[in-house]
Design an enzyme around this catalytic site. Structure first.
Site, PDB file in Angstrom:
ATOM      1  N   ASP A  93      13.018  13.122  58.001  1.00 18.65           N
ATOM      2  CA  ASP A  93      11.901  13.624  57.192  1.00 18.65           C
ATOM      3  C   ASP A  93      10.759  12.577  56.926  1.00 18.65           C
ATOM      4  OD1 ASP A  93      10.786  15.513  55.446  1.00 18.65           O
ATOM      5  OD2 ASP A  93      11.384  13.993  53.690  1.00 18.65           O
ATOM      6  N   SER A  94       9.788  13.088  56.547  1.00 16.00           N
ATOM      7  CA  SER A  94       8.736  11.998  56.360  1.00 16.00           C
ATOM      8  C   SER A  94       9.171  11.071  55.190  1.00 16.00           C
ATOM      9  CB  SER A  94       7.464  12.740  55.587  1.00 16.00           C
ATOM     10  OG  SER A  94       7.755  13.387  54.658  1.00 16.00           O
TER      11      SER A  94
ATOM     12  N   GLU B  81       7.567  11.565  46.089  1.00 18.22           N
ATOM     13  CA  GLU B  81       7.767  10.016  46.746  1.00 18.22           C
ATOM     14  C   GLU B  81       7.281   8.732  45.879  1.00 18.22           C
ATOM     15  OE1 GLU B  81       8.563   8.912  49.994  1.00 18.22           O
ATOM     16  OE2 GLU B  81       9.290  10.832  50.426  1.00 18.22           O
TER      17      GLU B  81
ATOM     18  N   CYS C  35      13.017  18.600  57.533  1.00 15.93           N
ATOM     19  CA  CYS C  35      11.661  18.666  57.176  1.00 15.93           C
ATOM     20  C   CYS C  35      10.907  19.991  57.568  1.00 15.93           C
ATOM     21  CB  CYS C  35      11.170  17.461  57.839  1.00 15.93           C
ATOM     22  SG  CYS C  35       9.179  17.571  57.947  1.00 15.93           S
TER      23      CYS C  35
ATOM     24  N   CYS D 271       9.645  23.114  51.320  1.00 11.40           N
ATOM     25  CA  CYS D 271       9.572  21.703  51.637  1.00 11.40           C
ATOM     26  C   CYS D 271      10.813  20.936  51.134  1.00 11.40           C
ATOM     27  CB  CYS D 271       8.161  21.122  51.249  1.00 11.40           C
ATOM     28  SG  CYS D 271       8.126  19.357  51.064  1.00 11.40           S
ATOM     29  N   THR D 272      11.404  20.164  51.831  1.00 11.31           N
ATOM     30  CA  THR D 272      12.407  19.272  51.566  1.00 11.31           C
ATOM     31  C   THR D 272      12.259  18.361  50.234  1.00 11.31           C
ATOM     32  OG1 THR D 272      12.385  17.921  53.178  1.00 11.31           O
ATOM     33  CG2 THR D 272      13.837  19.580  53.607  1.00 11.31           C
ATOM     34  N   HIS D 273      11.251  18.014  49.926  1.00 16.20           N
ATOM     35  CA  HIS D 273      10.935  17.504  48.741  1.00 16.20           C
ATOM     36  C   HIS D 273      11.148  18.484  47.373  1.00 16.20           C
ATOM     37  CE1 HIS D 273       9.152  14.466  51.494  1.00 16.20           C
ATOM     38  NE2 HIS D 273       9.060  13.509  50.535  1.00 16.20           N
TER      39      HIS D 273
HETATM   40  N1  DGL Z   1       9.398  17.111  53.351  1.00 18.39           N
HETATM   41  C1  DGL Z   1       8.653  17.495  54.435  1.00 18.39           C
HETATM   42  C2  DGL Z   1       8.944  19.094  54.579  1.00 18.39           C
HETATM   43  O1  DGL Z   1       9.988  19.567  54.402  1.00 18.39           O
HETATM   44  C3  DGL Z   1       7.566  16.860  54.416  1.00 18.39           C
HETATM   45  C4  DGL Z   1       6.648  16.750  53.467  1.00 18.39           C
HETATM   46  C5  DGL Z   1       5.514  15.841  53.764  1.00 18.39           C
HETATM   47  O2  DGL Z   1       5.343  14.666  54.052  1.00 18.39           O
HETATM   48  O3  DGL Z   1       4.251  16.360  53.450  1.00 18.39           O
HETATM   49  O4  DGL Z   1       7.914  19.716  55.014  1.00 18.39           O
END
Ligand code: DGL
Length: 267
Positions: A11-12, A153, A74, A185-187
Site C-alpha cells: 500500500d502507500s 497517515e 491498495c 480505500c484501505t485507509h
Molecule cells: N490506501 C490506498 C488505497 O486503498 C492508497 C491511498 C493513498 O495513498 O491515497 O487507495
C-alpha cells in the site's frame, strides 16, 4: 503439501494493514511481507504512469523476498496498476475491486451503492464499471475524499477533524440515498467509527479487505499455495520512507507494536 513462503502485500502507507488484519484473522498460518510506500503517500493525486511505476518497483521487491502470492492492499493500485502489471510477473495476484463489489452487491438492500475512495480510484471508474458489470440496474455514486488518507497517515483518525472531513465527503452520498457504501480505500476502515456516526445504523458499510482475503484464500487453496496450520509464522514490514512514522501510526491503529520496520530505498 505445505507452502511456507510468505504472502506479499503493499500500500502507500498504513492503509494496507487493514488487509493484514484480515489475513491474520482468516489465514493465521500464513507469513506475510508488507511494503508501505510512505515516501510516495498519498497515492490519490498520482497519475496512472506514476502509480504503475511504483507498483512495478514494489512488486519486483516483493518477488525478490520470495512471496508466493500478492494482494494489492491498495484500491488505487488495484484500480489502475493491477490490470497493467499482472502479466509481467509469474506470481499470482489479487486486487480489492472485484471481491469488494461482489460483497457490496450481496449486502445491498436497494441497489443504491456509493463508493468513497481516492481521486485516482474514482477517476479510473474501476469500481463503477465492476458494479455495472455485475448488475447494470444498480445506481452507483462515486465520491473522492482527498483529505482522508493524510489524516489517517498523521494518526488523526478518531478526532473532530476526521469526523468533520468524513461528514463533508459523505453528504452527497447521503443525499443520493445510498443503502450501501464501499470503503474503497484501505485507509478508511481506520475511520469506520466516523462513517458509522455520520451514516447512522441503516447504511451497510463494506470493507473489501475481508472479501478479498477470502477470495485470496480460495485461489491459494486451488493453486496449492496454502501453508499448513501449526508451523512458525513470520511477518516482515518494509517502507520506502520513515520507518518510525509508520511504526507509530500502526501502533495507534492496531493497538500493538510492530517490532521491526526496515527502510528500503526504491529507485
Ligand atoms: N490506501 C490506498 C488505497 O486503498 C492508497 C491511498 C493513498 O495513498 O491515497 O487507495
Amino acid at each position: 503439501m505445505s507452502d511456507l513462503r510468505p504472502i506479499g502485500l503493499f500500500d502507500s502507507g498504513v492503509g494496507g494493514l487493514t488487509v493484514s488484519r484480515q489475513i491474520f484473522r482468516l489465514m493465521p498460518q500464513e507469513s506475510t511481507v508488507y511494503f508501505g510506500d510512505n515516501a510516495h503517500v498519498p497515492y490519490g493525486p498520482r497519475t496512472p504512469e506514476e502509480l504503475i511505476s511504483f507498483a512495478d518497483e514494489i512488486l519486483t521487491f516483493l518477488v525478490s523476498c520470495g512471496v508466493k502470492y500478492i494482494i494489492f492492499a491498495c484500491n488505487t493500485n488495484s484500480s489502475i496498476s493491477l490490470p497493467v502489471v499482472r502479466e509481467r510477473y509469474a506470481v499470482p495476484m489479487i486486487g480489492l475491486i472485484e471481491p469488494g463489489v461482489r460483497e457490496a452487491v450481496r449486502v445491498s438492500t436497494g441497489g443504491r451503492i456509493g463508493i468513497i475512495a481516492t481521486e485516482a480510484t474514482i477517476k479510473s471508474g474501476a469500481y463503477q464499471r465492476a458494479l455495472k458489470a455485475l448488475n447494470p440496474d444498480l445506481a452507483v455514486f462515486g465520491q473522492a475524499a482527498p483529505r482522508l488518507v493524510p489524516l489517517v497517515e498523521a494518526g488523526r483518525a478518531g478526532t473532530r477533524e476526521s469526523l468533520a472531513a468524513v461528514a463533508e465527503y459523505v453528504q452527497p452520498l447521503k443525499r443520493a440515498g445510498v443503502d450501501t457504501l464501499i470503503l474503497g480505500c484501505t485507509h478508511y476502515p481506520f475511520l469506520e467509527a466516523e462513517f458509522r456516526e455520520v451514516l447512522g445504523p441503516d447504511v451497510k458499510l463494506v470493507d473489501p479487505a475481508e472479501a478479498t482475503t477470502i477470495a485470496a484464500r480460495e485461489e491459494m487453496s486451488r493453486l496449492g499455495l496454502l501453508n499448513n496450520p501449526g508451523g512458525s509464522v513470520q511477518h516482515r514490514y518494509f517502507v520506502s520512507g520513515d520507518p518510525r512514522v509508520f511504526q507509530e501510526t500502526a501502533r495507534l491503529f492496531l493497538g500493538e507494536e510492530i517490532p521491526s520496520v526496515k527502510q528500503v530505498k526504491l529507485d
